[in-house]
Design an enzyme around this catalytic site. Structure first.
Site: not given
Lengths: 258, 66
Positions: A99, A209
């Site tokens: 990523k 998150t």
């Protein structure tokens, strides 16, 4: 449901989940299970050489038989740092997928698109399977695809903001024009954000998150799983169009009322 | 001889290998990767590569992240 395919990588879940910011390792592992994810993102950082570490290394917590590890280049603000990080991740035996994040500044954590393009080109030429993190600009998304990205990951909103999909029109456009998988990454706050992304036709959603900092991460992870499935099913079902005016659902003929 | 290891200055003796640097602090070499002057040192070469004056060595591992 059909698996997510990014080059050689085949994933049975369309949720990719991070490994940061959880209250404790046990909650993290249970959240991963509840989410149904098969792919976990990780970061690379210096070993603490002053302490013989007795607490678990992250690798002890990830069942490699169940989860694919997707290393990220988080914390990189330059092309060179992102390249170094990707190469170190490969050296750790994590495979070709990475990523790629090249961030513009610490305050906004928004991606530096020009730098991401350059890094994508270089890493693609080194046979990495680049999952390129970018903003919601369709021009940037196409440029990254042409630069060799294996998947393009437009943000929904800034990292950790929980603002959801701020520009669904652009995400829809990105999906319509892409030949590679589109994975919304960043900004997911709650389950409906995941559904919205999947209803726009995205191939997957990456989040951290939204689960890790929920009051009940394991329960939220389950919610995200259901939302992802719901959104994907809705997308595949061909929704009704939006209309300016109402259209009755009960017949107009045969009424006995005035 | 002075090198920089994970951002900190260190005194090491001449002839110290990368492997020797790791010996006291890294239990499992399969969980780390090493860079020397921004180039990867392959695991197989840890006990052969000798550090030089002013070398910058980074030893990294996986941590939680999104």
């Amino acid at each position: 449901m059909e698996p997510l395919r990014v080059r050689d990588l085949v994933l049975q879940s369309r949720l990719i989940v991070g490994s940061g910011k959880y209250p404790d390792p046990d909650t993290m592992v249970r959240a991963w299970e509840a989410s149904g994810t098969r792919c976990i993102t990780v970061a690379l950082r210096r070993v603490d050489l002053h302490h013989e570490r007795d607490d678990k290394n992250l690798l002890d917590l990830i069942d490699r038989g169940r989860y694919t590890i997707l290393p990220n280049t988080a914390g990189c603000y330059t092309v060179e740092d992102a390249l170094r990080t990707a190469r170190l991740a490969r050296e750790l035996g994590l495979g070709e997928a990475v990523k790629l994040e090249v961030i513009a500044d610490e305050e906004t954590l928004l991606p530096h698109v020009a730098a991401t393009l350059e890094a994508t080109r270089t890493l693609a030429a080194e046979d990495f399977s680049v999952f390129a993190y970018t903003n919601d600009d369709p021009v940037a998304a196409r440029a990254l695809e042409e630069a060799g990205a294996a998947a393009v990951m437009p943000l929904g909103a800034p990292i950790g903001s929980g603002l959801g999909i701020l520009n669904p029109t652009n995400i829809r456009l990105i999906v319509a024009r892409a030949k590679v998988p589109i994975i919304v990454d960043a900004g997911v706050g709650t389950a409906s954000d995941v559904s919205v992304a999947m209803e726009l036709g995205c191939d997957a959603v990456l989040l951290n998150t939204g689960i890790a900092r929920a009051k009940d991460p394991v329960r939220m992870a389950r919610a995200m799983r259901l939302a992802c499935e719901a959104g994907r099913l809705a997308w595949l079902s061909g929704r009704i169009p939006r209309r300016e005016h109402a259209s009755p659902t009960s017949p107009v003929e045969g009424r006995f009322t005035s | 001889m002075r090198i920089v290891l994970n951002g900190e200055a260190r005194e090491v003796t001449e002839g110290t290998t990368v492997g020797a640097l790791l010996r006291d602090t890294v239990r499992d070499r399969s969980r780390i990767a090493v860079e020397r002057n921004r180039e990867i040192v392959p695991r197989a070469a840890y006990d052969e590569v000798v550090v030089a004056e002013g070398d910058e060595v980074e030893v990294v591992t996986l941590v939680g992240g999104g």
